[in-house]
Every structure is written in structure tokens, then in C-alpha cells.
Design a protein around this motif. Sequence first.
Motif, PDB file in Angstrom:
ATOM      1  N   ILE A  97      -0.497  -6.556  -2.290  1.00 55.37           N
ATOM      2  CA  ILE A  97       0.169  -5.303  -1.921  1.00 55.37           C
ATOM      3  C   ILE A  97      -0.268  -4.865  -0.521  1.00 55.37           C
ATOM      4  O   ILE A  97       0.555  -4.447   0.305  1.00 55.37           O
ATOM      5  N   VAL A  98      -1.547  -4.985  -0.226  1.00 54.85           N
ATOM      6  CA  VAL A  98      -2.044  -4.606   1.093  1.00 54.85           C
ATOM      7  C   VAL A  98      -1.450  -5.511   2.160  1.00 54.85           C
ATOM      8  O   VAL A  98      -1.025  -5.049   3.240  1.00 54.85           O
ATOM      9  N   ALA A  99      -1.354  -6.787   1.916  1.00 60.15           N
ATOM     10  CA  ALA A  99      -0.796  -7.717   2.897  1.00 60.15           C
ATOM     11  C   ALA A  99       0.681  -7.442   3.135  1.00 60.15           C
ATOM     12  O   ALA A  99       1.152  -7.451   4.286  1.00 60.15           O
ATOM     13  N   VAL A 100       1.466  -7.192   2.092  1.00 59.54           N
ATOM     14  CA  VAL A 100       2.897  -6.912   2.247  1.00 59.54           C
ATOM     15  C   VAL A 100       3.101  -5.583   2.954  1.00 59.54           C
ATOM     16  O   VAL A 100       3.976  -5.466   3.824  1.00 59.54           O
ATOM     17  N   ALA A 101       2.299  -4.561   2.628  1.00 58.29           N
ATOM     18  CA  ALA A 101       2.424  -3.256   3.288  1.00 58.29           C
ATOM     19  C   ALA A 101       2.083  -3.374   4.773  1.00 58.29           C
ATOM     20  O   ALA A 101       2.698  -2.714   5.619  1.00 58.29           O
ATOM     21  N   ALA A 102       1.116  -4.209   5.108  1.00 55.11           N
ATOM     22  CA  ALA A 102       0.741  -4.377   6.519  1.00 55.11           C
ATOM     23  C   ALA A 102       1.859  -5.068   7.290  1.00 55.11           C
ATOM     24  O   ALA A 102       2.157  -4.690   8.438  1.00 55.11           O
ATOM     25  N   VAL A 103       2.507  -6.058   6.694  1.00 56.40           N
ATOM     26  CA  VAL A 103       3.543  -6.813   7.405  1.00 56.40           C
ATOM     27  C   VAL A 103       4.849  -6.026   7.470  1.00 56.40           C
ATOM     28  O   VAL A 103       5.446  -5.876   8.542  1.00 56.40           O
ATOM     29  N   LYS A 104       5.339  -5.523   6.362  1.00 60.36           N
ATOM     30  CA  LYS A 104       6.663  -4.899   6.319  1.00 60.36           C
ATOM     31  C   LYS A 104       6.665  -3.451   6.786  1.00 60.36           C
ATOM     32  O   LYS A 104       7.590  -3.016   7.450  1.00 60.36           O
ATOM     33  N   LEU A 105       5.649  -2.693   6.385  1.00 60.73           N
ATOM     34  CA  LEU A 105       5.660  -1.254   6.660  1.00 60.73           C
ATOM     35  C   LEU A 105       4.662  -0.836   7.739  1.00 60.73           C
ATOM     36  O   LEU A 105       4.593   0.347   8.089  1.00 60.73           O
ATOM     37  N   ASN A 106       3.897  -1.772   8.206  1.00 54.92           N
ATOM     38  CA  ASN A 106       2.894  -1.500   9.219  1.00 54.92           C
ATOM     39  C   ASN A 106       1.890  -0.445   8.730  1.00 54.92           C
ATOM     40  O   ASN A 106       1.493   0.456   9.468  1.00 54.92           O
ATOM     41  N   LEU A 107       1.527  -0.540   7.467  1.00 58.06           N
ATOM     42  CA  LEU A 107       0.541   0.365   6.869  1.00 58.06           C
ATOM     43  C   LEU A 107      -0.751  -0.410   6.654  1.00 58.06           C
ATOM     44  O   LEU A 107      -0.745  -1.578   6.278  1.00 58.06           O
ATOM     45  N   PHE A 108      -1.863   0.304   6.857  1.00 59.60           N
ATOM     46  CA  PHE A 108      -3.170  -0.331   6.683  1.00 59.60           C
ATOM     47  C   PHE A 108      -4.061   0.583   5.867  1.00 59.60           C
ATOM     48  O   PHE A 108      -3.878   1.804   5.864  1.00 59.60           O
ATOM     49  N   GLU A 109      -5.037   0.009   5.226  1.00 56.50           N
ATOM     50  CA  GLU A 109      -5.991   0.760   4.424  1.00 56.50           C
ATOM     51  C   GLU A 109      -6.924   1.524   5.365  1.00 56.50           C
ATOM     52  O   GLU A 109      -7.350   0.992   6.388  1.00 56.50           O
ATOM     53  N   PRO A 110      -7.238   2.745   5.034  1.00 55.01           N
ATOM     54  CA  PRO A 110      -8.122   3.515   5.916  1.00 55.01           C
ATOM     55  C   PRO A 110      -9.551   2.970   5.870  1.00 55.01           C
ATOM     56  O   PRO A 110     -10.006   2.479   4.851  1.00 55.01           O
ATOM     57  N   ASP A 111     -10.234   3.086   7.025  1.00 53.36           N
ATOM     58  CA  ASP A 111     -11.630   2.678   7.092  1.00 53.36           C
ATOM     59  C   ASP A 111     -12.505   3.799   6.561  1.00 53.36           C
ATOM     60  O   ASP A 111     -12.046   4.900   6.245  1.00 53.36           O
ATOM     61  N   GLN A 112     -13.806   3.542   6.503  1.00 46.77           N
ATOM     62  CA  GLN A 112     -14.764   4.539   5.978  1.00 46.77           C
ATOM     63  C   GLN A 112     -14.783   5.790   6.879  1.00 46.77           C
ATOM     64  O   GLN A 112     -14.886   6.885   6.361  1.00 46.77           O
ATOM     65  N   GLY A 113     -14.664   5.629   8.129  1.00 40.94           N
ATOM     66  CA  GLY A 113     -14.762   6.772   9.019  1.00 40.94           C
ATOM     67  C   GLY A 113     -13.513   7.609   9.044  1.00 40.94           C
ATOM     68  O   GLY A 113     -13.515   8.759   9.495  1.00 40.94           O
ATOM     69  N   GLN A 114     -12.394   7.100   8.570  1.00 37.61           N
ATOM     70  CA  GLN A 114     -11.129   7.844   8.616  1.00 37.61           C
ATOM     71  C   GLN A 114     -10.955   8.788   7.423  1.00 37.61           C
ATOM     72  O   GLN A 114     -10.190   9.739   7.527  1.00 37.61           O
ATOM     73  N   VAL A 115     -11.675   8.564   6.365  1.00 37.89           N
ATOM     74  CA  VAL A 115     -11.491   9.371   5.147  1.00 37.89           C
ATOM     75  C   VAL A 115     -12.557  10.450   5.122  1.00 37.89           C
ATOM     76  O   VAL A 115     -13.748  10.173   5.232  1.00 37.89           O
ATOM     77  N   ARG A 116     -12.118  11.718   5.003  1.00 38.47           N
ATOM     78  CA  ARG A 116     -13.055  12.839   4.885  1.00 38.47           C
ATOM     79  C   ARG A 116     -12.762  13.551   3.566  1.00 38.47           C
ATOM     80  O   ARG A 116     -11.619  13.865   3.266  1.00 38.47           O
ATOM     81  N   ARG A 117     -13.819  13.811   2.873  1.00 38.22           N
ATOM     82  CA  ARG A 117     -13.680  14.511   1.592  1.00 38.22           C
ATOM     83  C   ARG A 117     -14.256  15.887   1.717  1.00 38.22           C
ATOM     84  O   ARG A 117     -15.296  16.100   2.325  1.00 38.22           O
ATOM     85  N   MET A 118     -13.598  16.822   1.141  1.00 42.05           N
ATOM     86  CA  MET A 118     -14.087  18.190   1.235  1.00 42.05           C
ATOM     87  C   MET A 118     -14.715  18.627  -0.045  1.00 42.05           C
ATOM     88  O   MET A 118     -14.505  18.306  -1.076  1.00 42.05           O
TER      89      MET A 118
END
Length: 118
Positions: A97-118
Motif C-alpha cells: 500500500i505504501v509503495a502504490v501510494a508513493a507511485v500513484k498518489l505521490n504520498l509518503f509516510e511521515p517521518d518521526q519529526g513530522q508528527v506532533r502529538r498534543m
Amino acid sequence: MVPNASVRIYRPRQMESIREEHRLKWRLHLSGSVRRFLAMICVVALVVGLLITQFFYGQMMDMRAQAEQLRGVNSQIYNQNVALLAQRARLTSKDRIVAVAAVKLNLFEPDQGQVRRM
């Protein structure tokens, strides 16, 4: 000493009359045509019984052949189901799913530094 020809074994008359009554009790007084008719009925019943038995035997053999065919079809369906379940597991895996989303939709999984929890 040789016994005379008219000498017989002694049997009480009661025993002879009981046996004769028993023999007459079970004896059927039927004419020849009635006996022939009963014999024909017995023969016809025997033949009909054999025919019915053979008919049911044929039906059982047909049902057995159908069951064998259904067993073969059932095993094919089972094998196809196993293959489809394996294919679904491959297609729905997270890596795919991650590979298909990266190729077709140009979506990537967020890295550790991109996710902030409140």
C-alpha cells in the motif's frame, strides 16, 4: 426268528391322530388353477422386486458419481479460494500500500519529526 410281514412298530393311536390333525391343519386345499395363479403372482412379485432393487442401485451409483464430481469441483474451489486469499494478503500488505501510494498518489509516510502529538 423273522417277524411276519404284517408286524408293525407299535404306535399309540393318539399320536397318529395328532400328527394327522397337524398335517391337515397346515395343508391348503387349493385347485390347480388357484395354485398356478399364486405361483405366477409370486414370480411376478420376485421379478418386480428385483427390478426395483436394480433401479435403486442405479440411482445410488448415479448419486455416487455426482458426489465424486462435486468433490472435485469443491476441491478446485477450495484451492482457488486459498490462492485468492494469499493474493489479497499480498495486495493489502502495508508495504504494498505504501509503495502504490508513493507511485500513484505521490504520498509518503511521515517521518518521526513530522508528527506532533498534543
